[in-house]
Motif scaffolding. Structure first.
Motif, PDB file in Angstrom:
ATOM      1  N   ASP A 114       2.332  14.188   8.645  1.00 43.25           N
ATOM      2  CA  ASP A 114       2.749  12.826   8.304  1.00 43.25           C
ATOM      3  C   ASP A 114       2.597  11.878   9.481  1.00 43.25           C
ATOM      4  O   ASP A 114       2.099  10.752   9.320  1.00 43.25           O
ATOM      5  N   ASP A 115       3.032  12.305  10.665  1.00 42.89           N
ATOM      6  CA  ASP A 115       2.973  11.396  11.808  1.00 42.89           C
ATOM      7  C   ASP A 115       1.536  11.081  12.196  1.00 42.89           C
ATOM      8  O   ASP A 115       1.210   9.929  12.541  1.00 42.89           O
ATOM      9  N   GLN A 116       0.647  12.060  12.109  1.00 37.06           N
ATOM     10  CA  GLN A 116      -0.767  11.826  12.433  1.00 37.06           C
ATOM     11  C   GLN A 116      -1.388  10.853  11.433  1.00 37.06           C
ATOM     12  O   GLN A 116      -2.125   9.932  11.814  1.00 37.06           O
ATOM     13  N   TRP A 117      -1.130  11.041  10.168  1.00 37.23           N
ATOM     14  CA  TRP A 117      -1.671  10.176   9.117  1.00 37.23           C
ATOM     15  C   TRP A 117      -1.161   8.744   9.270  1.00 37.23           C
ATOM     16  O   TRP A 117      -1.934   7.791   9.250  1.00 37.23           O
ATOM     17  N   ALA A 122      -1.846   3.026  11.125  1.00 33.46           N
ATOM     18  CA  ALA A 122      -1.408   1.932  11.994  1.00 33.46           C
ATOM     19  C   ALA A 122      -2.507   1.545  12.979  1.00 33.46           C
ATOM     20  O   ALA A 122      -2.743   0.347  13.237  1.00 33.46           O
ATOM     21  N   ASP A 123      -3.196   2.543  13.519  1.00 32.22           N
ATOM     22  CA  ASP A 123      -4.303   2.267  14.443  1.00 32.22           C
ATOM     23  C   ASP A 123      -5.426   1.507  13.741  1.00 32.22           C
ATOM     24  O   ASP A 123      -6.025   0.585  14.314  1.00 32.22           O
ATOM     25  N   LEU A 124      -5.718   1.892  12.506  1.00 30.58           N
ATOM     26  CA  LEU A 124      -6.790   1.231  11.766  1.00 30.58           C
ATOM     27  C   LEU A 124      -6.415  -0.212  11.446  1.00 30.58           C
ATOM     28  O   LEU A 124      -7.263  -1.110  11.533  1.00 30.58           O
ATOM     29  N   ARG A 125      -5.171  -0.446  11.072  1.00 29.64           N
ATOM     30  CA  ARG A 125      -4.755  -1.822  10.816  1.00 29.64           C
ATOM     31  C   ARG A 125      -4.919  -2.667  12.078  1.00 29.64           C
ATOM     32  O   ARG A 125      -5.415  -3.800  12.020  1.00 29.64           O
ATOM     33  N   ARG A 126      -4.521  -2.126  13.216  1.00 30.02           N
ATOM     34  CA  ARG A 126      -4.652  -2.844  14.479  1.00 30.02           C
ATOM     35  C   ARG A 126      -6.114  -3.111  14.814  1.00 30.02           C
ATOM     36  O   ARG A 126      -6.455  -4.170  15.374  1.00 30.02           O
ATOM     37  N   LEU A 208      -0.180   7.571  -1.227  1.00 31.94           N
ATOM     38  CA  LEU A 208      -1.175   6.803  -0.485  1.00 31.94           C
ATOM     39  C   LEU A 208      -0.820   5.323  -0.473  1.00 31.94           C
ATOM     40  O   LEU A 208      -0.888   4.658   0.568  1.00 31.94           O
ATOM     41  N   ARG A 209      -0.441   4.797  -1.614  1.00 32.63           N
ATOM     42  CA  ARG A 209      -0.084   3.376  -1.698  1.00 32.63           C
ATOM     43  C   ARG A 209       1.115   3.055  -0.808  1.00 32.63           C
ATOM     44  O   ARG A 209       1.133   2.028  -0.108  1.00 32.63           O
ATOM     45  N   ALA A 210       2.115   3.920  -0.826  1.00 29.61           N
ATOM     46  CA  ALA A 210       3.314   3.678  -0.029  1.00 29.61           C
ATOM     47  C   ALA A 210       3.005   3.726   1.462  1.00 29.61           C
ATOM     48  O   ALA A 210       3.493   2.888   2.241  1.00 29.61           O
ATOM     49  N   ASP A 211       2.188   4.681   1.872  1.00 30.49           N
ATOM     50  CA  ASP A 211       1.852   4.797   3.288  1.00 30.49           C
ATOM     51  C   ASP A 211       1.016   3.610   3.762  1.00 30.49           C
ATOM     52  O   ASP A 211       1.197   3.123   4.886  1.00 30.49           O
ATOM     53  N   LEU A 212       0.116   3.154   2.929  1.00 32.56           N
ATOM     54  CA  LEU A 212      -0.685   1.981   3.289  1.00 32.56           C
ATOM     55  C   LEU A 212       0.191   0.739   3.404  1.00 32.56           C
ATOM     56  O   LEU A 212       0.050  -0.055   4.338  1.00 32.56           O
ATOM     57  N   ALA A 214       3.347   0.638   4.143  1.00 29.42           N
ATOM     58  CA  ALA A 214       4.167   0.773   5.341  1.00 29.42           C
ATOM     59  C   ALA A 214       3.377   0.435   6.601  1.00 29.42           C
ATOM     60  O   ALA A 214       3.952  -0.024   7.596  1.00 29.42           O
ATOM     61  N   ALA A 215       2.061   0.629   6.552  1.00 28.95           N
ATOM     62  CA  ALA A 215       1.203   0.325   7.704  1.00 28.95           C
ATOM     63  C   ALA A 215       0.746  -1.127   7.730  1.00 28.95           C
ATOM     64  O   ALA A 215       0.030  -1.527   8.655  1.00 28.95           O
ATOM     65  N   GLY A 216       1.133  -1.912   6.737  1.00 28.48           N
ATOM     66  CA  GLY A 216       0.714  -3.308   6.691  1.00 28.48           C
ATOM     67  C   GLY A 216      -0.647  -3.518   6.070  1.00 28.48           C
ATOM     68  O   GLY A 216      -1.337  -4.491   6.376  1.00 28.48           O
TER      69      GLY A 216
END
Length: 245
Positions: A114-117, A122-126, A208-212, A214-216
């Protein structure tokens, strides 16, 4: 070896021979073509098949992969000078540098923890510019694709450019909830059998939708197949297109 087809120089040519350009690449290329001359990140680029195709189409492409053997193979392919190749992960990506980020060939499923994903998202959004898009594929767990990964259904013979023929098959070794462990077997005529092991995570669409979110990242659409079919009516896929909010 863990993910040997990407990390072992003896197996990388087999991966290349087994994985030519397909309609899956056409799908990703079509989305990239919606932004002519886009700055594209191919995260988990492997040996560069899609990255090279996108560069040939006029995009400014950066290919990133943690497997040094795959990047080494990519760098000597025709047209490789048009791509910026990097050995690494999402951690070192520059900020607001890309119009489109891609994770193809089910790279998202190799991000098991979970933490890696979540860190990768978050890195991709940035790394995306405001309004930039993320596109990736992940198999629909409802399709239960792993049940078809057995020696009988996956047995194959692959001819390499040097004339050798490799016999290969896949077997699932464990199913642990959303996690599927499997082994690829490769038998060479000259140095015997090599093994490549891996674990994939099968995330449902709502996760997937929830994680996306949460990442903005805002989900724009989810297709279920490479022809643009809805979820459940296509190829057992989630083809997820999201945008930096």
């Amino acid at each position: 070896m863990l993910q040997g087809e990407f990390r072992d120089p003896r197996l990388v040519p087999v991966y290349d021979a087994e994985c030519p350009w397909t309609r899956e690449d056409d799908y990703f290329a079509a989305v990239a073509a919606e932004t002519p001359g886009a700055r594209v990140l191919d995260l988990g680029c492997g040996t560069g098949r899609l990255a090279l195709g996108l560069a040939a189409a006029g995009h400014a492409v950066t290919g990133v992969d943690p497997a040094a053997a795959s990047i080494a193979a990519a760098r000597v392919r025709s047209g490789a000078a048009k791509v910026n190749w990097l050995v690494g992960t999402s951690t070192g990506l520059p900020g607001t540098a890309f119009d489109l980020a891609l994770m193809t060939s089910h790279v998202a499923q190799f991000l098991v923890a979970d933490d890696q994903w979540r860190r990768t998202l978050a890195d991709l959004r940035r790394a995306l510019v405001p309004g930039g898009r993320l596109l990736f594929d992940s198999r629909d767990p409802a399709d239960r694709r792993w049940e078809r990964w057995n020696p009988a259904e996956t047995h194959r013979r692959t001819a390499l450019p040097d004339g050798r023929v490799v016999t290969a098959w896949t077997e699932v070794t464990s199913v642990r909830g959303a996690l599927v462990d499997f082994t690829h077997h490769y038998v060479f005529p000259d140095h015997g059998e090599l093994l490549s092991t891996a674990t994939l995570r099968f995330r449902p669409e709502e996760e997937l939708r929830a994680d996306l979110a949460a990442a903005g990242l805002t989900v724009e659409r989810v297709h279920g197949g490479w022809g643009g079919e809805p979820v459940g009516a296509g190829d057992g896929e989630f083809l997820v297109l999201a945008r930096r909010a």
